[in-house]
Design a protein around this motif. Structure first.
Motif, mmCIF file in Angstrom:
data_model
loop_
_atom_site.group_PDB
_atom_site.id
_atom_site.type_symbol
_atom_site.label_atom_id
_atom_site.label_comp_id
_atom_site.label_asym_id
_atom_site.label_seq_id
_atom_site.Cartn_x
_atom_site.Cartn_y
_atom_site.Cartn_z
ATOM 1 N N GLU A 216 0.767 -1.341 -0.013
ATOM 2 C CA GLU A 216 0.154 -0.127 0.153
ATOM 3 C C GLU A 216 0.967 1.111 -0.447
ATOM 4 O OE1 GLU A 216 -3.175 0.594 3.139
ATOM 5 O OE2 GLU A 216 -3.222 -1.846 2.643
ATOM 6 N N VAL A 217 0.567 2.574 -0.552
ATOM 7 C CA VAL A 217 0.154 3.707 -0.072
ATOM 8 C C VAL A 217 0.668 4.273 0.673
ATOM 9 C CG1 VAL A 217 2.009 3.788 -2.252
ATOM 10 C CG2 VAL A 217 -0.854 4.558 -2.023
ATOM 11 N N LYS A 218 1.433 5.527 1.912
ATOM 12 C CA LYS A 218 0.503 5.964 2.488
ATOM 13 C C LYS A 218 1.344 7.895 2.682
ATOM 14 C CE LYS A 218 2.852 5.608 7.071
ATOM 15 N NZ LYS A 218 3.062 5.345 8.439
ATOM 16 N N SER A 219 0.452 8.385 2.773
ATOM 17 C CA SER A 219 0.755 9.646 3.085
ATOM 18 C C SER A 219 2.120 10.305 4.058
ATOM 19 C CB SER A 219 -0.191 10.802 3.444
ATOM 20 O OG SER A 219 0.943 12.438 3.754
ATOM 21 N N CYS A 220 3.324 10.603 3.867
ATOM 22 C CA CYS A 220 4.596 10.897 5.069
ATOM 23 C C CYS A 220 4.752 12.101 4.300
ATOM 24 C CB CYS A 220 5.727 9.995 4.534
ATOM 25 S SG CYS A 220 5.750 10.006 2.828
ATOM 26 N N ARG A 221 5.482 12.982 5.405
ATOM 27 C CA ARG A 221 6.203 14.120 5.239
ATOM 28 C C ARG A 221 8.155 13.932 5.335
ATOM 29 N NH1 ARG A 221 3.836 18.183 8.065
ATOM 30 N NH2 ARG A 221 1.707 17.538 9.017
ATOM 31 N N SER A 222 7.676 14.793 4.034
ATOM 32 C CA SER A 222 9.700 14.969 4.216
ATOM 33 C C SER A 222 10.568 15.581 4.585
ATOM 34 C CB SER A 222 9.641 15.286 2.597
ATOM 35 O OG SER A 222 10.895 16.208 1.914
ATOM 36 N N ALA A 223 11.514 15.460 5.036
ATOM 37 C CA ALA A 223 12.766 15.977 5.727
ATOM 38 C C ALA A 223 12.988 16.979 5.173
ATOM 39 C CB ALA A 223 14.008 15.141 6.442
ATOM 40 N N VAL A 224 13.372 17.435 4.056
ATOM 41 C CA VAL A 224 13.355 18.263 3.293
ATOM 42 C C VAL A 224 13.137 19.306 3.014
ATOM 43 C CG1 VAL A 224 14.006 18.990 0.522
ATOM 44 C CG2 VAL A 224 15.288 17.151 1.419
ATOM 45 N N MET A 225 11.168 18.653 2.971
ATOM 46 C CA MET A 225 10.650 20.034 2.537
ATOM 47 C C MET A 225 9.896 20.612 4.543
ATOM 48 S SD MET A 225 6.187 19.454 2.541
ATOM 49 C CE MET A 225 6.058 18.091 4.099
ATOM 50 N N GLU A 226 9.987 20.034 5.432
ATOM 51 C CA GLU A 226 9.804 20.036 7.243
ATOM 52 C C GLU A 226 10.969 21.007 7.505
ATOM 53 O OE1 GLU A 226 7.343 19.293 9.063
ATOM 54 O OE2 GLU A 226 6.663 18.598 7.722
ATOM 55 N N ALA A 227 12.565 20.959 7.007
ATOM 56 C CA ALA A 227 13.439 22.004 7.046
ATOM 57 C C ALA A 227 13.433 23.474 6.378
ATOM 58 C CB ALA A 227 14.822 21.367 6.615
ATOM 59 N N HIS A 228 12.753 22.710 5.125
ATOM 60 C CA HIS A 228 12.750 24.305 4.011
ATOM 61 C C HIS A 228 11.416 24.947 4.755
ATOM 62 C CE1 HIS A 228 11.837 27.622 1.319
ATOM 63 N NE2 HIS A 228 10.704 26.726 0.607
ATOM 64 N N VAL A 229 10.466 24.511 5.342
ATOM 65 C CA VAL A 229 9.448 25.404 6.298
ATOM 66 C C VAL A 229 9.639 25.520 7.254
ATOM 67 C CG1 VAL A 229 7.128 24.563 7.200
ATOM 68 C CG2 VAL A 229 7.687 23.776 5.097
ATOM 69 N N PHE A 230 10.929 24.965 7.968
ATOM 70 C CA PHE A 230 11.516 25.212 9.417
ATOM 71 C C PHE A 230 12.343 26.811 8.780
ATOM 72 C CE2 PHE A 230 15.055 25.531 11.608
ATOM 73 C CZ PHE A 230 14.400 26.140 13.027
ATOM 74 N N TRP A 231 12.978 26.859 7.935
ATOM 75 C CA TRP A 231 13.959 28.216 8.073
ATOM 76 C C TRP A 231 13.123 29.166 7.492
ATOM 77 C CZ3 TRP A 231 18.038 27.944 10.650
ATOM 78 C CH2 TRP A 231 19.132 27.691 11.092
ATOM 79 N N ARG A 232 11.942 28.876 6.641
ATOM 80 C CA ARG A 232 10.926 29.884 6.117
ATOM 81 C C ARG A 232 10.898 30.151 7.373
ATOM 82 N NH1 ARG A 232 6.052 28.486 2.274
ATOM 83 N NH2 ARG A 232 7.620 27.469 1.993
ATOM 84 N N PHE A 233 10.044 29.843 8.151
ATOM 85 C CA PHE A 233 9.544 30.346 10.059
ATOM 86 C C PHE A 233 10.971 30.913 10.542
ATOM 87 C CE2 PHE A 233 9.198 29.555 14.479
ATOM 88 C CZ PHE A 233 7.784 30.538 14.893
ATOM 89 N N VAL A 234 11.685 30.414 10.716
ATOM 90 C CA VAL A 234 13.074 31.745 11.193
ATOM 91 C C VAL A 234 12.852 32.496 10.283
ATOM 92 C CG1 VAL A 234 15.407 31.361 11.551
ATOM 93 C CG2 VAL A 234 14.348 29.249 12.121
#
Length: 100
Positions: free
Chosen positions: A46-64
């Motif tokens: 099956e497939v399941k939704s996941c969170r990408s570490a690269v995407m999370e890092a990008h969102v974090f640095w944009r927030f910072v």
């Protein structure tokens, strides 16, 4: 889904959904990333939704970066306000000295 009720093995790591997968797989909608898993007990894949570490890092640095910009703007406002208040205080003291 088998991954909610039994142990599973990740067959393919978290990857961005293609434009076709976004339209056809509901798992792509929440994050835009999916991983393929296999459940050995039920022998299902099956497939399941996941969170990408690269995407999370990008969102974090944009927030910072956003927070740093906001902090800089408010620091400038505080300095300007302090100068105005100091000028008013000096003017008040000058008027008191002149009246003596």
């Amino acid at each position: 889904p088998c991954w909610q009720v039994e142990d599973f093995v990740v067959a393919q790591e978290c990857a961005r959904c293609s434009s076709f997968e976004v339209k056809t797989l509901p798992e792509c909608v929440p994050t835009g990333f999916i991983e393929k898993i296999s459940c050995p007990t039920s022998k299902r894949e099956e497939v399941k939704s996941c969170r990408s570490a690269v995407m999370e890092a990008h969102v974090f640095w944009r927030f910072v970066g956003t927070m740093m910009c906001i902090a800089a703007v408010f620091a400038v406002l505080v300095v300007c306000r302090q100068r105005v208040l100091d000028r008013k205080a000096l003017e008040k003291v000058r008027k008191q000295i002149e009246s003596i």
